[in-house]
Enzyme design. Structure first.
Site, PDB file in Angstrom:
ATOM      1  N   HIS A 272       1.158  -1.044  -0.440  1.00 26.50           N
ATOM      2  CA  HIS A 272      -0.236  -0.139   0.084  1.00 26.50           C
ATOM      3  C   HIS A 272       0.791   1.029   0.143  1.00 26.50           C
ATOM      4  O   HIS A 272       0.448   2.570   0.285  1.00 26.50           O
ATOM      5  CB  HIS A 272      -0.679   0.198   1.627  1.00 26.50           C
ATOM      6  CG  HIS A 272      -2.416  -1.180   1.023  1.00 26.50           C
ATOM      7  ND1 HIS A 272      -3.451  -0.490   0.506  1.00 26.50           N
ATOM      8  CD2 HIS A 272      -1.997  -1.787   1.908  1.00 26.50           C
ATOM      9  CE1 HIS A 272      -4.000  -1.969   0.513  1.00 26.50           C
ATOM     10  NE2 HIS A 272      -3.307  -2.646   0.779  1.00 26.50           N
ATOM     11  N   ASP A 325      -0.742  -5.317   6.316  1.00 27.53           N
ATOM     12  CA  ASP A 325      -1.555  -6.317   5.462  1.00 27.53           C
ATOM     13  C   ASP A 325      -1.204  -6.001   3.454  1.00 27.53           C
ATOM     14  O   ASP A 325      -0.659  -5.197   3.040  1.00 27.53           O
ATOM     15  CB  ASP A 325      -2.974  -5.415   5.644  1.00 27.53           C
ATOM     16  CG  ASP A 325      -2.984  -3.971   5.220  1.00 27.53           C
ATOM     17  OD1 ASP A 325      -2.557  -3.030   5.302  1.00 27.53           O
ATOM     18  OD2 ASP A 325      -4.639  -4.036   4.146  1.00 27.53           O
ATOM     19  N   GLU A 326      -2.318  -7.268   3.634  1.00 30.09           N
ATOM     20  CA  GLU A 326      -2.102  -7.318   1.802  1.00 30.09           C
ATOM     21  C   GLU A 326      -0.288  -7.055   0.564  1.00 30.09           C
ATOM     22  O   GLU A 326      -0.792  -6.866   0.197  1.00 30.09           O
ATOM     23  CB  GLU A 326      -2.829  -6.344   1.106  1.00 30.09           C
ATOM     24  CG  GLU A 326      -4.181  -6.773   1.400  1.00 30.09           C
ATOM     25  CD  GLU A 326      -5.234  -6.350   1.287  1.00 30.09           C
ATOM     26  OE1 GLU A 326      -6.381  -6.328   0.643  1.00 30.09           O
ATOM     27  OE2 GLU A 326      -5.312  -4.302   0.828  1.00 30.09           O
ATOM     28  N   VAL A 327       0.725  -7.925   2.076  1.00 31.74           N
ATOM     29  CA  VAL A 327       1.275  -7.758   1.149  1.00 31.74           C
ATOM     30  C   VAL A 327       1.941  -9.231   0.273  1.00 31.74           C
ATOM     31  O   VAL A 327       2.003  -9.694   0.972  1.00 31.74           O
ATOM     32  CB  VAL A 327       2.373  -7.846   2.026  1.00 31.74           C
ATOM     33  CG1 VAL A 327       3.973  -7.446   1.865  1.00 31.74           C
ATOM     34  CG2 VAL A 327       2.650  -6.551   3.647  1.00 31.74           C
TER      35      VAL A 327
END
Length: 532
Positions: A272, A325-327
């Site tokens: 992100h 998150d969401e790596v």
């Protein structure tokens, strides 16, 4: 068709309740306070606010040098009068029916706002025939501000007398929050939010006794905040106008603090963060592979160091949010230069992800912060996290049970119940989401510090943010404030009271959507605010 089957019975139930409470002789009394206090008793008489209703602080240790209490009182008077003109001949009324003012006693000398500040208060309002002062006693000025908010909901404008009245006196209320962390996330990276909009969101939070503004400032799409240590990060803003200076950020922190709201700043790393490379391309693994941030480059961690150093001068809350998150580590593994670094350090992508998160945590700790990370960090390498880490749930239910069993603290925000951008989630689902589900051990319960409703900004900007937040955020706010034994076991029990609060928000210039329907739902038919 499915929506219609749900809306009609809810509307009918609300209409029945409104007729019972507001119709007829007006003899039916209901407590219209949101969130519900821990303890309250009341009578059946009425008082009016005098034309020179005043604030007193006799017996208080608190000096109010910064004017926080005084400003809170002025805001109270503003939301109570609601711009109605109080233009009557006071002499023709029985003077024993007027409340002269409110005396506030604060025990603490400090006006510092911090995590787990004592927010409790006691509010008493005398009976009719005893013209005197209402009384608020609190340990901190911020507890007193909550007392003002509760008192404001007991006041209403009487269109017959043209006076502000307090019904059901005498009142005795003793109140305190269930959880110390009661948050609302706003996202200024997916759509820019002007400063007046953010301030208005903060004001509306205080009406529901929410106390943490989680500011998700930057993300893949934009980097709107000035970072003096690395000024080119600002190049990641959508435009030259859609930016915040550090002085702007300091003003938001100051504005929130004076209202009892902490500001939690977030940078979401290493994923992100593609927007960071618009000003500093070295932060990208490659021009075609822009996130996660380059784990192999020391410059990446120098920039994080600079950001958190600048943050520490403005964002004084004890926590900072580092995302995590969401790596997707595929970008690292597919980039030759980063791949060589991984092999040299005998790492695969998942190990580099852990390395990045833990190193960022150490930088934050060195600046005096305790770290909040999203749930994936715990799911992937929870036993390696700094033991002071707070794990921020979002993926679904059950996380708090696992996190607290491991001895870590947790914030609950499961997306299936507390994500405001999920417009299909109705207010009753927000209300019934219990942060302590399946957690019976008292030690584990204490590790759940609270919860947060999240207003992600992909489809929200200044034009629709208020009606997307409210009134569903208020449903969660009662879950986080009110003691468990006072919470409704069935949302039908609070329809009328929440409908009243929603209308109160509208009266206070907050564009809260109707209860009947999902998020951001518009009224279907003409009718009273109280049945929408």
């Amino acid at each position: 068709m499915k929506m219609g089957k749900i809306l009609v019975p809810i509307c009918v139930l609300l209409l029945i309740e409104v007729v019972l409470v507001y119709g007829g002789s007006g003899s039916v009394h209901q407590v219209n306070i949101w969130p519900m206090p821990k303890y309250s008793i009341y009578g059946n008489s009425m008082l009016y606010l005098s034309n020179d209703f005043e604030l007193r602080t006799q017996g208080s240790k608190y000096s109010d040098k910064e004017g926080i209490l005084k400003d809170g009182f002025l805001r109270f008077m503003g939301i109570v009068t609601l711009d109605h003109v109080i233009d009557v001949n006071f002499s023709r009324f029985d003077q024993s029916s007027f409340l002269k003012g409110i005396n506030v006693v604060i025990r603490s000398l400090s006006d510092e706002l911090h995590y787990d500040i004592d927010e409790s208060y006691n509010l008493t309002i005398p009976a009719a025939g005893k013209p005197a002062y209402a009384h608020i006693e609190a340990k901190s000025v911020y507890g007193a501000l909550h007392g003002f908010q509760t008192l404001s909901q007991l006041c209403s404008y009487n269109f017959k007398t043209r006076l502000i009245e307090i019904d059901m006196v005498p009142w005795t209320i003793s109140d305190q929050p269930r959880f110390p962390y009661r948050g609302l996330l706003i996202d200024t990276a997916r759509h820019f939010l002007p400063l007046p909009v953010i301030k208005k969101v903060i004001d509306s939070m205080t009406y529901a006794k929410l106390n943490v503004l989680h500011w998700h400032i930057v993300d893949s799409q934009s980097f709107p905040l000035e970072i003096p240590s690395y000024p080119k990060l600002w190049d990641g803003a959508y435009s030259a106008e859609e930016r915040y200076t550090m002085a702007d950020a300091a003003e938001i922190v100051r504005y929130a603090q004076r209202r009892g709201v902490n500001v939690l700043a977030e940078i979401d790393v290493p994923g992100h963060a593609a927007s960071w490379g618009n000003g500093y391309p070295l932060l990208w693994p490659s021009a075609n592979c822009r996130e996660p941030l380059d784990v192999s480059n020391e410059f990446t961690f120098q920039v994080i160091e600079g950001i958190l150093s600048d943050f520490s001068k403005v964002f004084k809350y004890k926590f900072v949010h580092l995302g995590g998150d969401e790596v997707d580590t595929g970008c690292w593994e597919s980039t030759r230069r980063v791949g060589r670094w991984l092999r040299r350090h005998k790492m695969v992508g998942s190990q580099a992800y852990e390395y990045f998160v833990l190193r960022a945590q150490k930088i934050a700790v060195s600046h005096g912060y305790e770290v909040i990370n999203w749930e994936e960090t715990f799911n992937n390498f929870g036993d390696k996290l700094d033991r002071r880490t707070i794990v921020h749930n979002w993926l679904g239910g059950g996380a708090a049970e696992r996190v607290t069993a491991a001895g870590l603290r947790c914030i609950v925000s499961n997306q299936d119940k507390w994500y405001l951008d999920h417009l299909d989630i109705t207010w009753d689902q927000f209300y019934m989401n219990e942060p302590l589900t399946n957690i019976t051990n008292p030690k584990q319960q204490k590790l759940v510090i609270g919860g947060e409703v999240c207003m992600w900004g992909e489809h929200i900007d200044a034009s629709d943010i208020e009606q997307t937040i409210w009134p569903r955020a208020a449903a969660a706010a009662e879950r986080l404030w009110t003691s468990y034994d006072k919470l409704a076991r069935n949302p039908i029990q609070v329809y009328r009271r929440l409908a009243n609060f929603r209308c109160l928000l509208n009266q206070r210039d907050v564009a809260a959507a109707p209860l009947v329907g999902p998020g951001r739902f518009a009224p279907e038919i003409p009718g009273s605010c109280y049945v929408q």
